[in-house]
Enzyme design. Sequence first.
Site, PDB file in Angstrom:
ATOM      1  CE  LYS A   1      -1.664   2.670   3.054  1.00 20.33           C
ATOM      2  NZ  LYS A   1      -1.578   3.974   2.321  1.00 20.33           N
TER       3      LYS A   1
ATOM      4  N   GLY B   1       6.729   4.402   9.073  1.00 16.95           N
ATOM      5  CA  GLY B   1       5.959   5.626   9.184  1.00 16.95           C
ATOM      6  C   GLY B   1       6.082   6.218  10.568  1.00 16.95           C
ATOM      7  CB  SER B   2       4.009   8.709  12.293  1.00 11.79           C
ATOM      8  OG  SER B   2       2.757   8.072  12.457  1.00 11.79           O
ATOM      9  CB  THR B   3       6.313   6.999  16.856  1.00 13.11           C
ATOM     10  OG1 THR B   3       7.683   7.015  16.426  1.00 13.11           O
ATOM     11  CG2 THR B   3       6.216   6.221  18.144  1.00 13.11           C
TER      12      THR B   3
ATOM     13  CB  ALA C   1       0.846   5.382  11.983  1.00 13.93           C
ATOM     14  N   GLY C   2       2.509   3.620  14.096  1.00  9.39           N
ATOM     15  CA  GLY C   2       3.121   2.347  14.457  1.00  9.39           C
ATOM     16  C   GLY C   2       2.518   1.740  15.703  1.00  9.39           C
TER      17      GLY C   2
ATOM     18  CD  GLU D   1      12.383   3.188   9.667  1.00  8.52           C
ATOM     19  OE1 GLU D   1      12.489   4.090  10.532  1.00  8.52           O
ATOM     20  OE2 GLU D   1      12.178   3.405   8.475  1.00  8.52           O
TER      21      GLU D   1
ATOM     22  CB  CYS E   1      12.908   8.123   9.813  1.00  6.78           C
ATOM     23  SG  CYS E   1      13.582   6.816   8.772  1.00  6.78           S
TER      24      CYS E   1
ATOM     25  CD  GLU F   1      10.593  11.681  12.643  1.00 13.78           C
ATOM     26  OE1 GLU F   1      11.494  11.107  12.006  1.00 13.78           O
ATOM     27  OE2 GLU F   1       9.515  11.123  12.927  1.00 13.78           O
TER      28      GLU F   1
END
Length: 477
Positions: free
Chosen positions: A176, A228-230, A232-233, A250, A284, A382
């Site tokens: 995706k 992606g972002s923390t 969303a992770g 990651e 990142c 970030e």
Amino acid sequence: MRQHDTLFIGGDWVAPAGTGTIDVVSPHTEEVVGRVPDGTPADMDRAVAAARQAFDQGPWPRMTMAERAAVVGRLAEIYAARQSEMAEIITLEMGSPITFSQMAQAPQPLGMLQYYAELGRTFPVEEERPGTFGPVTVRREPVGVVAAVVPWNVPQFVIMIKLAPALVAGCTIVVKPAPETPLDSYLLAEMVKEAGIPDGVVNIVAAGREAGEHLVSHPGVDKVAFTGSTAAGRRIAAICGEQLKRCTLELGGKSAAIILDDCDLPSAMGFLSIASLMNNGQACVAQTRILASRNRYDEVVDAVATMVRGMPVGDPADPATGIGPLVAKRQQERVQDYIRIGIDEGAKPVVGGLDRPYDRGWYVAPTVFAGATNEMRIAREEIFGPVLAVIPYEDEADAVRIANDNDYGLAGTVWTADTEHGMDIARQVRAGTYGVNLYMIESSSPFGGFKSSGLGRELGPEGLSAYLEYKSIARLG
């Protein structure tokens, strides 16, 4: 304008289930440069079904790893012939300077294909171990159907960091791409088809958050690989935890570059400019905290400021450009908000600030803050843009403490005339990847982070193992 009206599912170009589209907007001109279908949950269902069938019934998992590696090698040859086109597409859709796209955005994915094609030819699938009543065979088997959810900043790099090892392992995959950068994935799909990868092994559906969460939650998916972002992770980790589904995450970073007193600043700045401001600061791993001793603080601030002033801001398609626009208006606004925060916190912008370089395009002025402390938000959060904070330290122990005093642990560097001493510093910083007088991500070595920078590792043999399950088979006699 690059326009596509189909999705790549089951080895074919198929009509989408819905009528929605994604407009790809140039960050430089703010004009629409591409349009693709906006994938729906129904499209994800179809893609997972194709991947599931290809894994459960198709030839791909049943080939030897060496046979799959040979096919990946063919894909690498095709990719090599079209990497210039790939670089141009990525620059068009997300604003990466063309020199960076030609140096990294396209070549690094090719290098990953080549690395895993070679590794797969010799990687041990089975090994014998002694057991209590007889030998035990330890076997490695593909984990199954993989959902790869990737961001917009280095789209092909992040796809390939997942796709190449997953293919060699024998997995099937649904990719995706981010809605900001779907165009490069269509070129990749053409290459996959040309390479002769069996139908359904690779499926690509660009979509937004709703369809992405549907894919991650799908019971037909065995593993999620996310970059992606923390924030969303964490959401993905919660979903995978509920379903006991494997995942590799990651996530973000706020990396520190430690400049020791013996560093030759003029020679270091050329490499530090890449480590800190690659891809317009949208990386990142970017070294956005510059740590300098109080003995040389003003000198380091001047050197960093000179470095940034020497990177021309402009059209990303121009080879002379050092820093281009940010990917979207929301990103431009986010970075400008952080520049305001830094000023309000008491840091001083010695380069850049709130003035925009151009009226058109999603540009921000590359900014260097002096007088920053590690407690400021610009040093802890970030930003994902061309904003650097130069932070003073008292001694080397204090520099290591500051480098480690952060929620993230993805990357870092140390800059010194003494490489062995630099290695001593590197061993003390809790980061998954580190550099002494440079920063590189190597295909042969694991990539990932400590703390809130994620779970698991990608690249190297470790990256291949992330797509394999271990099976022990004991036998009598």
